[in-house]
Design a protein around this motif. Sequence first.
Motif, PDB file in Angstrom:
ATOM      1  N   GLY A 164     -28.828  53.519 -48.293  1.00 24.25           N
ATOM      2  CA  GLY A 164     -29.939  52.979 -47.529  1.00 24.25           C
ATOM      3  C   GLY A 164     -29.553  52.011 -46.426  1.00 24.25           C
ATOM      4  N   GLY A 165     -28.444  51.308 -46.586  1.00 25.03           N
ATOM      5  CA  GLY A 165     -28.063  50.310 -45.599  1.00 25.03           C
ATOM      6  C   GLY A 165     -28.924  49.067 -45.687  1.00 25.03           C
ATOM      7  N   GLY A 166     -28.694  48.138 -44.783  1.00 22.06           N
ATOM      8  CA  GLY A 166     -29.452  46.902 -44.803  1.00 22.06           C
ATOM      9  C   GLY A 166     -28.930  45.941 -43.756  1.00 22.06           C
ATOM     10  N   ASN A 167     -29.481  44.740 -43.751  1.00 21.64           N
ATOM     11  CA  ASN A 167     -29.002  43.705 -42.839  1.00 21.64           C
ATOM     12  C   ASN A 167     -29.332  42.338 -43.414  1.00 21.64           C
ATOM     13  OD1 ASN A 167     -31.695  42.883 -42.004  1.00 21.64           O
ATOM     14  ND2 ASN A 167     -31.749  44.744 -40.746  1.00 21.64           N
ATOM     15  N   ASN A 168     -28.903  41.310 -42.716  1.00 18.48           N
ATOM     16  CA  ASN A 168     -29.027  39.960 -43.265  1.00 18.48           C
ATOM     17  C   ASN A 168     -30.465  39.463 -43.341  1.00 18.48           C
ATOM     18  OD1 ASN A 168     -26.359  38.937 -43.962  1.00 18.48           O
ATOM     19  ND2 ASN A 168     -25.856  39.264 -41.821  1.00 18.48           N
ATOM     20  N   ARG A 169     -31.337  39.932 -42.474  1.00 21.64           N
ATOM     21  CA  ARG A 169     -32.739  39.504 -42.569  1.00 21.64           C
ATOM     22  C   ARG A 169     -33.392  40.124 -43.794  1.00 21.64           C
ATOM     23  NH1 ARG A 169     -35.385  37.607 -37.008  1.00 21.64           N
ATOM     24  NH2 ARG A 169     -33.466  36.920 -36.011  1.00 21.64           N
ATOM     25  N   TYR A 170     -33.142  41.397 -44.030  1.00 22.55           N
ATOM     26  CA  TYR A 170     -33.652  42.022 -45.244  1.00 22.55           C
ATOM     27  C   TYR A 170     -33.114  41.286 -46.473  1.00 22.55           C
ATOM     28  CZ  TYR A 170     -34.988  46.094 -42.379  1.00 22.55           C
ATOM     29  OH  TYR A 170     -35.552  46.923 -41.460  1.00 22.55           O
ATOM     30  N   THR A 171     -31.822  40.997 -46.438  1.00 25.25           N
ATOM     31  CA  THR A 171     -31.183  40.321 -47.568  1.00 25.25           C
ATOM     32  C   THR A 171     -31.805  38.947 -47.819  1.00 25.25           C
ATOM     33  OG1 THR A 171     -29.099  41.474 -47.148  1.00 25.25           O
ATOM     34  CG2 THR A 171     -28.985  39.469 -48.448  1.00 25.25           C
ATOM     35  N   THR A 172     -32.161  38.238 -46.747  1.00 23.48           N
ATOM     36  CA  THR A 172     -32.788  36.926 -46.899  1.00 23.48           C
ATOM     37  C   THR A 172     -33.996  37.012 -47.814  1.00 23.48           C
ATOM     38  OG1 THR A 172     -32.063  36.146 -44.718  1.00 23.48           O
ATOM     39  CG2 THR A 172     -33.966  35.048 -45.712  1.00 23.48           C
ATOM     40  N   PHE A 173     -34.889  37.963 -47.549  1.00 21.28           N
ATOM     41  CA  PHE A 173     -36.136  38.031 -48.302  1.00 21.28           C
ATOM     42  C   PHE A 173     -35.932  38.583 -49.704  1.00 21.28           C
ATOM     43  CE2 PHE A 173     -37.602  38.081 -43.843  1.00 21.28           C
ATOM     44  CZ  PHE A 173     -38.320  36.902 -43.881  1.00 21.28           C
ATOM     45  N   CYS A 174     -34.961  39.447 -49.864  1.00 21.70           N
ATOM     46  CA  CYS A 174     -34.631  39.914 -51.214  1.00 21.70           C
ATOM     47  C   CYS A 174     -34.132  38.751 -52.057  1.00 21.70           C
ATOM     48  CB  CYS A 174     -33.582  41.017 -51.132  1.00 21.70           C
ATOM     49  SG  CYS A 174     -33.110  41.702 -52.736  1.00 21.70           S
ATOM     50  N   MET A 175     -33.219  37.968 -51.534  1.00 19.60           N
ATOM     51  CA  MET A 175     -32.665  36.848 -52.291  1.00 19.60           C
ATOM     52  C   MET A 175     -33.687  35.738 -52.492  1.00 19.60           C
ATOM     53  SD  MET A 175     -28.676  36.594 -51.015  1.00 19.60           S
ATOM     54  CE  MET A 175     -29.088  36.025 -49.364  1.00 19.60           C
ATOM     55  N   ALA A 176     -34.620  35.590 -51.550  1.00 20.78           N
ATOM     56  CA  ALA A 176     -35.662  34.582 -51.714  1.00 20.78           C
ATOM     57  C   ALA A 176     -36.550  34.889 -52.905  1.00 20.78           C
ATOM     58  CB  ALA A 176     -36.505  34.478 -50.443  1.00 20.78           C
ATOM     59  N   ASN A 177     -36.578  36.155 -53.331  1.00 19.38           N
ATOM     60  CA  ASN A 177     -37.343  36.558 -54.517  1.00 19.38           C
ATOM     61  C   ASN A 177     -36.537  36.416 -55.803  1.00 19.38           C
ATOM     62  OD1 ASN A 177     -39.350  37.221 -52.754  1.00 19.38           O
ATOM     63  ND2 ASN A 177     -39.090  39.426 -52.912  1.00 19.38           N
ATOM     64  N   TRP A 178     -35.388  35.743 -55.709  1.00 19.48           N
ATOM     65  CA  TRP A 178     -34.525  35.475 -56.863  1.00 19.48           C
ATOM     66  C   TRP A 178     -33.906  36.751 -57.426  1.00 19.48           C
ATOM     67  CZ3 TRP A 178     -37.527  31.499 -60.385  1.00 19.48           C
ATOM     68  CH2 TRP A 178     -37.724  30.312 -59.665  1.00 19.48           C
ATOM     69  N   THR A 179     -33.516  37.645 -56.576  1.00 22.49           N
ATOM     70  CA  THR A 179     -32.793  38.819 -57.043  1.00 22.49           C
ATOM     71  C   THR A 179     -31.700  39.156 -56.045  1.00 22.49           C
ATOM     72  OG1 THR A 179     -33.048  41.063 -57.912  1.00 22.49           O
ATOM     73  CG2 THR A 179     -34.249  40.533 -55.902  1.00 22.49           C
ATOM     74  N   GLY A 180     -30.691  39.899 -56.522  1.00 20.25           N
ATOM     75  CA  GLY A 180     -29.643  40.363 -55.629  1.00 20.25           C
ATOM     76  C   GLY A 180     -28.426  39.486 -55.521  1.00 20.25           C
ATOM     77  N   VAL A 181     -28.332  38.403 -56.294  1.00 20.90           N
ATOM     78  CA  VAL A 181     -27.146  37.540 -56.218  1.00 20.90           C
ATOM     79  C   VAL A 181     -26.531  37.414 -57.606  1.00 20.90           C
ATOM     80  CG1 VAL A 181     -26.169  35.472 -55.169  1.00 20.90           C
ATOM     81  CG2 VAL A 181     -28.435  36.247 -54.469  1.00 20.90           C
ATOM     82  N   SER A 182     -26.114  38.543 -58.143  1.00 15.67           N
ATOM     83  CA  SER A 182     -25.428  38.540 -59.425  1.00 15.67           C
ATOM     84  C   SER A 182     -23.934  38.730 -59.195  1.00 15.67           C
ATOM     85  CB  SER A 182     -25.978  39.658 -60.315  1.00 15.67           C
ATOM     86  OG  SER A 182     -25.581  39.468 -61.648  1.00 15.67           O
ATOM     87  N   SER A 183     -23.156  38.727 -60.260  1.00 16.66           N
ATOM     88  CA  SER A 183     -21.703  38.729 -60.110  1.00 16.66           C
ATOM     89  C   SER A 183     -21.140  40.147 -60.043  1.00 16.66           C
ATOM     90  CB  SER A 183     -21.049  37.984 -61.277  1.00 16.66           C
ATOM     91  OG  SER A 183     -21.184  38.724 -62.479  1.00 16.66           O
ATOM     92  N   GLU A 184     -20.073  40.296 -59.294  1.00 22.22           N
ATOM     93  CA  GLU A 184     -19.369  41.569 -59.208  1.00 22.22           C
ATOM     94  C   GLU A 184     -18.805  41.965 -60.568  1.00 22.22           C
ATOM     95  OE1 GLU A 184     -17.684  44.999 -57.412  1.00 22.22           O
ATOM     96  OE2 GLU A 184     -19.194  43.578 -56.700  1.00 22.22           O
ATOM     97  N   GLU A 185     -18.416  40.984 -61.361  1.00 26.87           N
ATOM     98  CA  GLU A 185     -17.870  41.263 -62.692  1.00 26.87           C
ATOM     99  C   GLU A 185     -18.912  41.941 -63.580  1.00 26.87           C
ATOM    100  OE1 GLU A 185     -15.874  38.847 -66.492  1.00 26.87           O
ATOM    101  OE2 GLU A 185     -16.566  37.761 -64.710  1.00 26.87           O
ATOM    102  N   ASP A 186     -20.159  41.488 -63.478  1.00 28.89           N
ATOM    103  CA  ASP A 186     -21.211  42.063 -64.314  1.00 28.89           C
ATOM    104  C   ASP A 186     -21.722  43.392 -63.773  1.00 28.89           C
ATOM    105  OD1 ASP A 186     -21.067  39.892 -66.007  1.00 28.89           O
ATOM    106  OD2 ASP A 186     -22.700  38.798 -65.032  1.00 28.89           O
ATOM    107  N   TYR A 187     -21.708  43.556 -62.447  1.00 34.26           N
ATOM    108  CA  TYR A 187     -22.244  44.769 -61.821  1.00 34.26           C
ATOM    109  C   TYR A 187     -21.262  45.285 -60.778  1.00 34.26           C
ATOM    110  CZ  TYR A 187     -26.406  42.906 -64.021  1.00 34.26           C
ATOM    111  OH  TYR A 187     -27.293  42.396 -64.935  1.00 34.26           O
ATOM    112  N   PRO A 188     -20.128  45.823 -61.230  1.00 34.01           N
ATOM    113  CA  PRO A 188     -19.091  46.261 -60.284  1.00 34.01           C
ATOM    114  C   PRO A 188     -19.553  47.445 -59.447  1.00 34.01           C
ATOM    115  CG  PRO A 188     -18.570  46.985 -62.506  1.00 34.01           C
ATOM    116  CD  PRO A 188     -19.750  46.072 -62.632  1.00 34.01           C
TER     117      PRO A 188
END
Length: 320
Positions: A46-70
């Motif tokens: 799907g692709g993406g960009n930093n503005r999309y990422t801003t709003f995803c992370m503002a909803n408290w999702t998308g910032v988990s660890s690479e170790e847990d979700y490689p």
Amino acid sequence: NEIDPAPDFSERHLACFFSVPTYHESGMCGDDAVYYISMGDDYMYGGGNNRYTTFCMANWTGVSSEEDYPGEGAWDGDRSLPDSRALDDRVHLENAAWISMTDTAFIKQEIMRLGSVSSAYYYKKGAYYNSETHAYYNDRFTATNHAITIVGWDDNYSADNFLSAPGRDGAWLVKNSWGTSFGEEGFLWISYDDMAMSSASNTAYAFEFGRADNYENTYFYDGSCGTRTYSVENGGSFANVFTTGQNDGCRDELIGAVGAAFSESGISYKIQVYTDLRDPGDPTSGEPAGEAITGATQTAGYQTFVLDDPVRAVCGTYFS
């Protein structure tokens, strides 16, 4: 930083839950979700960009660890992740500054304060890159096609290091995403005068995070990533109205902060919480709670405004 001195976050987790609406357990977002038109349900393409990422992370999702979700193996078989893992964040986004690449002084300030900023440049294989000095200078294209991380700069980096000399010395130190075999152990220098990097339409993104346990609940209606904006006349206002307890059963809560996004710098704002609304269709029909927060935006982006004194919202009542 003090939370994690060497974070390695999972691209797979971000890509998956950016595109999956089921993590909105409260149902507040309704049908507001990300729908891929040409990619079907395959979020890995799907692709993406930093503005999309801003709003995803503002909803408290998308910032988990690479170790847990490689990412390894994510291209094979079932690429989905359980809905219950959506809020498995290591940190919470608190602020995201969207800075014009022409504002070099502020970008340098944010690199000093946060360690790096994200941006993008125009990459064309073999055309503008000096492999001997690991220096890149594009003197033609203002568009961007590849994301990078700016980690430093050198105002005295010689213009002679580039295949064709820009009009002045100076370059950004950039970390690429192609591994250590590219550039100088994965890093390269991009001229200040690079047409894409110096374009007024290009943006640097500075993300600032807090602890993942800083608050228990978040209320929002934004289930997608749209970057359209609402215009408000000078002196006008807008509001969100929520019912206390709709996120996690019915209980009284303390409102500790308010999050908001602004599309421009220099916008004067006043933020006021109202509780015990008599009419949910009128966000000012309740009691103004606590002191209003006033100020002006330094950049476009997303901000978290912490209330000096948390405001109590009674279970089952409306607040705005």
